[in-house]
Scaffold this motif. Sequence first.
Motif, PDB file in Angstrom:
ATOM      1  N   ILE A   5       0.858  -1.184   0.000  1.00  0.00           N
ATOM      2  CA  ILE A   5       0.000   0.000   0.000  1.00  0.00           C
ATOM      3  C   ILE A   5       0.892   1.231   0.000  1.00  0.00           C
ATOM      4  CG2 ILE A   5      -1.713   1.296   1.319  1.00  0.00           C
ATOM      5  CD1 ILE A   5      -2.619  -1.411   2.475  1.00  0.00           C
ATOM      6  N   SER A   6       0.599   2.144  -0.898  1.00  0.00           N
ATOM      7  CA  SER A   6       1.376   3.380  -0.974  1.00  0.00           C
ATOM      8  C   SER A   6       1.117   4.225   0.264  1.00  0.00           C
ATOM      9  CB  SER A   6       0.984   4.187  -2.212  1.00  0.00           C
ATOM     10  OG  SER A   6       1.246   3.454  -3.370  1.00  0.00           O
ATOM     11  N   PRO A   7       2.145   4.894   0.771  1.00  0.00           N
ATOM     12  CA  PRO A   7       1.931   5.761   1.935  1.00  0.00           C
ATOM     13  C   PRO A   7       1.024   6.927   1.576  1.00  0.00           C
ATOM     14  CG  PRO A   7       4.179   5.969   1.103  1.00  0.00           C
ATOM     15  CD  PRO A   7       3.510   4.891   0.311  1.00  0.00           C
ATOM     16  N   ILE A   8       0.283   7.374   2.552  1.00  0.00           N
ATOM     17  CA  ILE A   8      -0.601   8.519   2.353  1.00  0.00           C
ATOM     18  C   ILE A   8       0.023   9.715   3.054  1.00  0.00           C
ATOM     19  CG2 ILE A   8      -2.871   9.490   2.858  1.00  0.00           C
ATOM     20  CD1 ILE A   8      -3.956   6.620   2.623  1.00  0.00           C
ATOM     21  N   GLY A  59       6.864  18.093  11.602  1.00  0.00           N
ATOM     22  CA  GLY A  59       7.055  17.830  10.180  1.00  0.00           C
ATOM     23  C   GLY A  59       6.578  16.484   9.692  1.00  0.00           C
ATOM     24  N   GLU A  60       5.833  15.769  10.495  1.00  0.00           N
ATOM     25  CA  GLU A  60       5.314  14.463  10.074  1.00  0.00           C
ATOM     26  C   GLU A  60       4.096  14.666   9.186  1.00  0.00           C
ATOM     27  OE1 GLU A  60       5.415  11.164   9.084  1.00  0.00           O
ATOM     28  OE2 GLU A  60       6.360  10.885  11.052  1.00  0.00           O
ATOM     29  N   HIS A  61       4.178  14.168   7.970  1.00  0.00           N
ATOM     30  CA  HIS A  61       3.075  14.260   7.014  1.00  0.00           C
ATOM     31  C   HIS A  61       2.542  12.889   6.639  1.00  0.00           C
ATOM     32  CE1 HIS A  61       3.917  18.481   6.643  1.00  0.00           C
ATOM     33  NE2 HIS A  61       5.134  18.237   6.209  1.00  0.00           N
ATOM     34  N   ASP A  62       3.271  11.836   7.006  1.00  0.00           N
ATOM     35  CA  ASP A  62       2.877  10.479   6.661  1.00  0.00           C
ATOM     36  C   ASP A  62       1.806   9.984   7.632  1.00  0.00           C
ATOM     37  OD1 ASP A  62       3.417   7.894   5.158  1.00  0.00           O
ATOM     38  OD2 ASP A  62       3.734   7.269   7.247  1.00  0.00           O
ATOM     39  N   GLY A  65       2.941   7.247   9.938  1.00  0.00           N
ATOM     40  CA  GLY A  65       3.793   7.716  11.024  1.00  0.00           C
ATOM     41  C   GLY A  65       2.973   8.327  12.151  1.00  0.00           C
ATOM     42  N   ILE A  66       1.937   9.061  11.787  1.00  0.00           N
ATOM     43  CA  ILE A  66       1.058   9.653  12.785  1.00  0.00           C
ATOM     44  C   ILE A  66       0.299   8.554  13.524  1.00  0.00           C
ATOM     45  CG2 ILE A  66      -0.999  11.096  13.094  1.00  0.00           C
ATOM     46  CD1 ILE A  66       0.142  12.837  10.767  1.00  0.00           C
TER      47      ILE A  66
END
Length: 110
Positions: A5-8, A59-62, A65-66
């Motif tokens: 699955i591609s990261p969002i 700076g977390e946009h993934d 990761g969140i």
Amino acid sequence: MSVPISPIQLPPCGDCAADAEWLEQALLSWLNTEYVPEAVNTAIAQRAAQVYRRQRLEGEHDLGGILLALVTELQQFDFSQSFYSEFAVANAVSDLLLRRLGIEPCCGAG
């Protein structure tokens, strides 16, 4: 062979405080609707919004990761007075953020 699955990636956070406030209110609404409203739901929503805001400011946009940060940090939260767990809350946050992006969580981007 399975396809990963591609990261969002979430869009940059223009006003992280407003985004966190939106998330807190949306999550509280979800928590109170999914089962019965409980006093602890407010504290859960506030804590999840704090973690989200800090992650975005760092700076977390993934989205993944969140999600991991939420699960990790909410393990310190006392869920003994709640129907929920850190996993349920992190998944709900993920679903709310996906819906805000126009992505139906069960089906992907289409």
